[in-house]
Design an enzyme around this catalytic site. Structure first.
Site, PDB file in Angstrom:
ATOM      1  N   HIS A   1     -52.132 -98.872 -70.477  1.00  0.00           N
ATOM      2  CA  HIS A   1     -52.238 -98.043 -69.268  1.00  0.00           C
ATOM      3  C   HIS A   1     -51.383 -96.805 -69.201  1.00  0.00           C
ATOM      4  O   HIS A   1     -52.004 -95.523 -68.834  1.00  0.00           O
ATOM      5  CB  HIS A   1     -52.026 -98.747 -67.780  1.00  0.00           C
ATOM      6  CG  HIS A   1     -52.327 -97.681 -66.829  1.00  0.00           C
ATOM      7  ND1 HIS A   1     -51.134 -97.628 -65.798  1.00  0.00           N
ATOM      8  CD2 HIS A   1     -53.412 -97.555 -65.916  1.00  0.00           C
ATOM      9  CE1 HIS A   1     -51.693 -96.836 -64.818  1.00  0.00           C
ATOM     10  NE2 HIS A   1     -52.899 -96.601 -64.836  1.00  0.00           N
TER      11      HIS A   1
ATOM     12  N   GLU B   1     -52.885 -94.534 -71.734  1.00  0.00           N
ATOM     13  CA  GLU B   1     -54.195 -93.851 -71.260  1.00  0.00           C
ATOM     14  C   GLU B   1     -53.622 -92.465 -70.503  1.00  0.00           C
ATOM     15  O   GLU B   1     -54.479 -91.556 -70.703  1.00  0.00           O
ATOM     16  CB  GLU B   1     -54.725 -94.639 -70.394  1.00  0.00           C
ATOM     17  CG  GLU B   1     -56.094 -94.420 -69.631  1.00  0.00           C
ATOM     18  CD  GLU B   1     -56.268 -94.912 -68.370  1.00  0.00           C
ATOM     19  OE1 GLU B   1     -56.495 -94.033 -67.345  1.00  0.00           O
ATOM     20  OE2 GLU B   1     -56.219 -95.961 -68.135  1.00  0.00           O
ATOM     21  N   HIS B   2     -52.557 -92.760 -69.612  1.00  0.00           N
ATOM     22  CA  HIS B   2     -52.327 -91.323 -68.813  1.00  0.00           C
ATOM     23  C   HIS B   2     -51.809 -90.579 -69.796  1.00  0.00           C
ATOM     24  O   HIS B   2     -52.041 -89.149 -69.531  1.00  0.00           O
ATOM     25  CB  HIS B   2     -51.282 -91.879 -67.840  1.00  0.00           C
ATOM     26  CG  HIS B   2     -51.583 -92.320 -66.522  1.00  0.00           C
ATOM     27  ND1 HIS B   2     -51.320 -91.846 -65.366  1.00  0.00           N
ATOM     28  CD2 HIS B   2     -52.458 -93.666 -66.441  1.00  0.00           C
ATOM     29  CE1 HIS B   2     -51.918 -92.489 -64.358  1.00  0.00           C
ATOM     30  NE2 HIS B   2     -52.667 -93.467 -65.005  1.00  0.00           N
TER      31      HIS B   2
ATOM     32  N   GLU C   1     -48.822 -94.684 -58.319  1.00  0.00           N
ATOM     33  CA  GLU C   1     -50.128 -95.478 -58.334  1.00  0.00           C
ATOM     34  C   GLU C   1     -49.878 -96.974 -58.017  1.00  0.00           C
ATOM     35  O   GLU C   1     -50.804 -97.314 -57.179  1.00  0.00           O
ATOM     36  CB  GLU C   1     -50.501 -95.343 -59.755  1.00  0.00           C
ATOM     37  CG  GLU C   1     -52.177 -95.972 -60.028  1.00  0.00           C
ATOM     38  CD  GLU C   1     -52.545 -95.832 -61.402  1.00  0.00           C
ATOM     39  OE1 GLU C   1     -53.863 -96.358 -61.686  1.00  0.00           O
ATOM     40  OE2 GLU C   1     -51.732 -95.211 -62.224  1.00  0.00           O
TER      41      GLU C   1
END
Length: 420
Positions: free
Chosen positions: A46, A49-50, A126
């Site tokens: 993840h 991904e960012h 987040e």
């Protein structure tokens, strides 16, 4: 029409030709996600991904977004337990722009130390956001309960501890190991011919790295008694998620599970929606969902309830689950459930983005593009006996896992309500 070509470097280019559409959807799919991560750096997929949005040798983060949004397009990404996808959609005239941006992000991202530091803090925010959303929090709690001490039970975002442990060398090492041509699909759906897509892609993908699909820790399905996991939190409602482990995406029983899910709670005409919301009026949000992975799966029932209605609701849910294993579904209800599942599938495949998703998920999950006609035929053939068998197999008391986010401080014997 679906077509596939494997390039000499191992990369798969797949298309869904939709000549009647105006838009094109492009997705770079990688067969790696949260369950492939080492425990000490969970959340790394993840995190990557960012970071692929934070700048390349040719474009800043702002220029990446402007290159797509500035032509009326849409750019995003997501990470799941088994896949990561970077995708974009715009008018078909902008196909070259979409391909160029996505490939540039994929092979030329800088992973600048300053960007890594900033994005680490962004992901922590987040995580904090999800912690403030009881509906999301209860799903994470259920995963932890379904798969304790296993990668599938960890949050895809990682934790503050693992995020702090991830260094640039970890990010680049994970990227180098897992994001190679043998584990990547470039999927395109829209009004383009396969040969034209190949011609456009061949000019861009020469820098893709080699690599094979990584291995993962198999899921353990052993469970001998129902489990209740409570997180005490001051909320206006109790959020409830009840889940059972089910079959994998390769198991023929998955078709019966999908129809079973439609009967249980997937629609407004489903049993739990009709009873808990329409008849009893004790829930606004009540639904069920399914998930199939490489070696396991899950069926989940979720609801938001007044604290005083937890026991009543659990009694109703347990009663309905028991009935599904005891009494065959009637022909009219079975037909409606099958038609609902098939109809939802047909509606979703009308769009370029969902066609692109179908292609990418099929190739990574099955090694081929599933023919929607074959899937619909198999769903239409699901019998009452298959649904009852799936209910008997998976909806057993000893397989139940209950997660609660609630002001309750104790479970107050709720485990007893999950037995019959």
């Amino acid at each position: 029409m679906h077509q596939i070509t494997r390039l000499s470097n191992g990369l798969i280019i797949a298309t869904a030709e939709m000549p009647y559409m105006a838009s094109v959807a492009v997705g770079l799919w990688v067969g790696v996600g949260g369950r492939f991560e080492p425990t000490e750096i969970s959340g790394v997929a993840h995190f990557i991904e960012h970071l692929l949005f934070k700048g390349t040798g040719r474009r800043s983060a702002k220029q990446i977004s402007e290159a797509v949004e500035g032509v009326g397009g849409y750019l995003n990404a997501f990470t799941t337990e088994e896949n990561t996808c970077f995708h974009a959609r715009a008018h078909a005239d902008r196909t070259n722009d979409l391909l160029d941006v996505l490939v540039d992000m994929f092979v030329n991202s800088r992973f600048a130390p300053a960007d890594i530091s900033k994005e680490r803090d962004v992901i922590k925010e987040e995580i904090a956001m999800y912690q403030d959303q009881p509906q999301q929090l209860v799903q994470d709690l259920l995963h932890e309960t379904l798969w304790p001490n296993h990668p599938l039970g960890r949050p895809l975002t990682g934790t503050e501890k693992t995020l702090n442990a991830i260094r640039r060398t970890d990010l680049l090492g994970f990227l180098r190991t897992n994001y190679g041509t043998g584990n990547t699909v470039l999927a395109v759906a829209g009004p383009l011919r396969h040969a034209d897509v190949l011609r456009r892609c061949k000019k861009l993908v020469g820098k893709f790295s080699d690599g094979k699909k990584p291995a993962f820790v198999p899921a353990d399905a052993q469970q001998n008694a129902p489990v209740v996991h409570l997180q005490t939190k001051k909320t206006e409602q109790t959020q409830l998620a009840l889940g059972v482990r089910a079959c994998s995406r390769h198991d023929e029983r998955r078709f019966a599970v999908r129809v079973l899910n439609a009967i249980v709670g997937e629609s407004m005409s489903s049993r739990l929606f009709q009873i808990l919301r329409e008849d009893k009026g004790i829930a606004y949000s009540i639904y069920s969902s399914w998930a199939f992975m490489e070696d396991t799966g899950a069926l989940t029932i979720s609801a938001g309830l007044d604290h005083d209605d937890i026991e009543k609701s659990l009694r109703i849910i347990a009663r309905e689950l028991r009935k599904l294993g005891e009494t065959p579904v009637g022909s009219a209800e079975l037909r409606r459930a099958r038609d609902f599942v098939i109809g939802q599938m047909e509606l979703s495949l009308e769009g370029t983005e969902n066609q692109m998703n179908w292609v990418g998920e099929s190739l990574l999950g099955y090694g081929r593009i599933l023919d929607p006609r074959e899937v619909k035929q198999r769903l239409a053939a699901v019998s009452a006996a298959e649904v009852r068998s799936a209910a008997r197999e998976f909806l057993q008391p000893q397989r139940l896992n209950l997660a609660l986010v609630s002001p309750l401080e104790k479970t107050l014997g709720l485990e007893k309500l999950l037995r019959w």
